[in-house]
Design a protein around this motif. Sequence first.
Motif, PDB file in Angstrom:
ATOM      1  N   ASN A 169      54.317  29.660  41.738  1.00  7.12           N
ATOM      2  CA  ASN A 169      54.106  30.860  40.925  1.00  7.12           C
ATOM      3  C   ASN A 169      52.853  30.734  40.071  1.00  7.12           C
ATOM      4  N   THR A 170      52.606  29.552  39.525  1.00  5.86           N
ATOM      5  CA  THR A 170      51.397  29.315  38.741  1.00  5.86           C
ATOM      6  C   THR A 170      50.157  29.462  39.610  1.00  5.86           C
ATOM      7  N   GLN A 171      50.195  28.878  40.803  1.00 10.75           N
ATOM      8  CA  GLN A 171      49.052  28.972  41.706  1.00 10.75           C
ATOM      9  C   GLN A 171      48.826  30.403  42.181  1.00 10.75           C
ATOM     10  N   LEU A 172      49.881  31.141  42.449  1.00 15.43           N
ATOM     11  CA  LEU A 172      49.745  32.541  42.849  1.00 15.43           C
ATOM     12  C   LEU A 172      49.139  33.383  41.723  1.00 15.43           C
ATOM     13  N   ALA A 173      49.534  33.112  40.501  1.00 11.60           N
ATOM     14  CA  ALA A 173      48.974  33.840  39.361  1.00 11.60           C
ATOM     15  C   ALA A 173      47.480  33.546  39.221  1.00 11.60           C
ATOM     16  N   GLU A 174      47.091  32.296  39.427  1.00  9.96           N
ATOM     17  CA  GLU A 174      45.672  31.939  39.368  1.00  9.96           C
ATOM     18  C   GLU A 174      44.900  32.616  40.499  1.00  9.96           C
ATOM     19  N   GLY A 231      46.831  48.361  43.825  1.00  8.17           N
ATOM     20  CA  GLY A 231      46.700  47.317  42.818  1.00  8.17           C
ATOM     21  C   GLY A 231      45.456  46.489  43.088  1.00  8.17           C
ATOM     22  N   PRO A 232      45.253  45.448  42.310  1.00  9.55           N
ATOM     23  CA  PRO A 232      44.039  44.639  42.462  1.00  9.55           C
ATOM     24  C   PRO A 232      43.929  43.931  43.814  1.00  9.55           C
ATOM     25  N   VAL A 233      45.033  43.501  44.370  1.00  6.41           N
ATOM     26  CA  VAL A 233      44.974  42.788  45.653  1.00  6.41           C
ATOM     27  C   VAL A 233      44.626  43.753  46.783  1.00  6.41           C
ATOM     28  N   LEU A 234      45.283  44.903  46.824  1.00  6.32           N
ATOM     29  CA  LEU A 234      44.989  45.875  47.876  1.00  6.32           C
ATOM     30  C   LEU A 234      43.583  46.455  47.716  1.00  6.32           C
ATOM     31  N   ALA A 266      39.160  39.163  39.328  1.00 11.36           N
ATOM     32  CA  ALA A 266      37.830  38.914  38.765  1.00 11.36           C
ATOM     33  C   ALA A 266      36.735  39.210  39.787  1.00 11.36           C
ATOM     34  N   ALA A 267      36.933  38.781  41.023  1.00 13.24           N
ATOM     35  CA  ALA A 267      35.938  39.032  42.067  1.00 13.24           C
ATOM     36  C   ALA A 267      35.847  40.522  42.381  1.00 13.24           C
ATOM     37  N   THR A 268      36.972  41.193  42.390  1.00  9.71           N
ATOM     38  CA  THR A 268      36.992  42.627  42.676  1.00  9.71           C
ATOM     39  C   THR A 268      36.307  43.418  41.568  1.00  9.71           C
ATOM     40  N   ALA A 269      36.500  43.004  40.339  1.00 12.24           N
ATOM     41  CA  ALA A 269      35.918  43.721  39.202  1.00 12.24           C
ATOM     42  C   ALA A 269      34.394  43.718  39.247  1.00 12.24           C
ATOM     43  N   GLU A 270      33.805  42.735  39.894  1.00 18.35           N
ATOM     44  CA  GLU A 270      32.349  42.647  39.986  1.00 18.35           C
ATOM     45  C   GLU A 270      31.760  43.568  41.057  1.00 18.35           C
ATOM     46  N   HIS A 271      32.585  44.071  41.944  1.00 14.02           N
ATOM     47  CA  HIS A 271      32.087  44.902  43.045  1.00 14.02           C
ATOM     48  C   HIS A 271      31.766  46.304  42.530  1.00 14.02           C
ATOM     49  N   PRO A 272      30.617  46.869  42.943  1.00 16.04           N
ATOM     50  CA  PRO A 272      30.246  48.197  42.422  1.00 16.04           C
ATOM     51  C   PRO A 272      31.193  49.325  42.821  1.00 16.04           C
ATOM     52  N   ASP A 273      31.910  49.183  43.916  1.00 15.88           N
ATOM     53  CA  ASP A 273      32.826  50.236  44.357  1.00 15.88           C
ATOM     54  C   ASP A 273      34.273  49.996  43.943  1.00 15.88           C
ATOM     55  N   ALA A 274      34.507  48.996  43.155  1.00 14.92           N
ATOM     56  CA  ALA A 274      35.885  48.628  42.794  1.00 14.92           C
ATOM     57  C   ALA A 274      36.623  49.763  42.097  1.00 14.92           C
ATOM     58  N   LEU A 275      35.947  50.458  41.203  1.00 13.36           N
ATOM     59  CA  LEU A 275      36.620  51.540  40.471  1.00 13.36           C
ATOM     60  C   LEU A 275      37.032  52.676  41.395  1.00 13.36           C
ATOM     61  N   ILE A 276      36.248  52.923  42.420  1.00 10.72           N
ATOM     62  CA  ILE A 276      36.596  53.992  43.375  1.00 10.72           C
ATOM     63  C   ILE A 276      37.896  53.643  44.092  1.00 10.72           C
ATOM     64  N   ASP A 320      44.422  36.242  39.655  1.00  8.26           N
ATOM     65  CA  ASP A 320      43.371  36.377  38.642  1.00  8.26           C
ATOM     66  C   ASP A 320      41.987  36.256  39.275  1.00  8.26           C
ATOM     67  N   ALA A 321      41.836  35.319  40.212  1.00 11.71           N
ATOM     68  CA  ALA A 321      40.548  35.144  40.890  1.00 11.71           C
ATOM     69  C   ALA A 321      40.205  36.373  41.726  1.00 11.71           C
ATOM     70  N   ILE A 322      41.191  36.943  42.392  1.00 15.07           N
ATOM     71  CA  ILE A 322      40.965  38.168  43.182  1.00 15.07           C
ATOM     72  C   ILE A 322      40.558  39.312  42.263  1.00 15.07           C
TER      73      ILE A 322
END
Length: 73
Positions: free
Chosen positions: A21-26, A51-54, A33-43, A29-31
């Motif tokens: 569960n700890t590793q999945l949460a990390e 959600g963030p993973v999809l 963070a990487a998604t938030a940097e993408h210019p089309d993420a908000l779209i 979080d990494a997914i």
Amino acid sequence: GTVAGKSFSALAFTQVLQLLNTQLAEYDDAIAAATAEHPDALIFASFPGIGPVLTAVLLAEIGEDRARFPQPE
């Protein structure tokens, strides 16, 4: 002996689940963070029920080459 053995196994499985569960949460979080940097993420994140993973999956599938899909069709 049976109760003690099963108790030991249950505790060991609990520790493994806590680690996973700890590793999945990390990983989540990494997914995010990487998604938030993408210019089309908000779209993609604005789609209902996404959600963030999809969002990351959709971004990965479509890719960053905008010339690949020059028209909406």
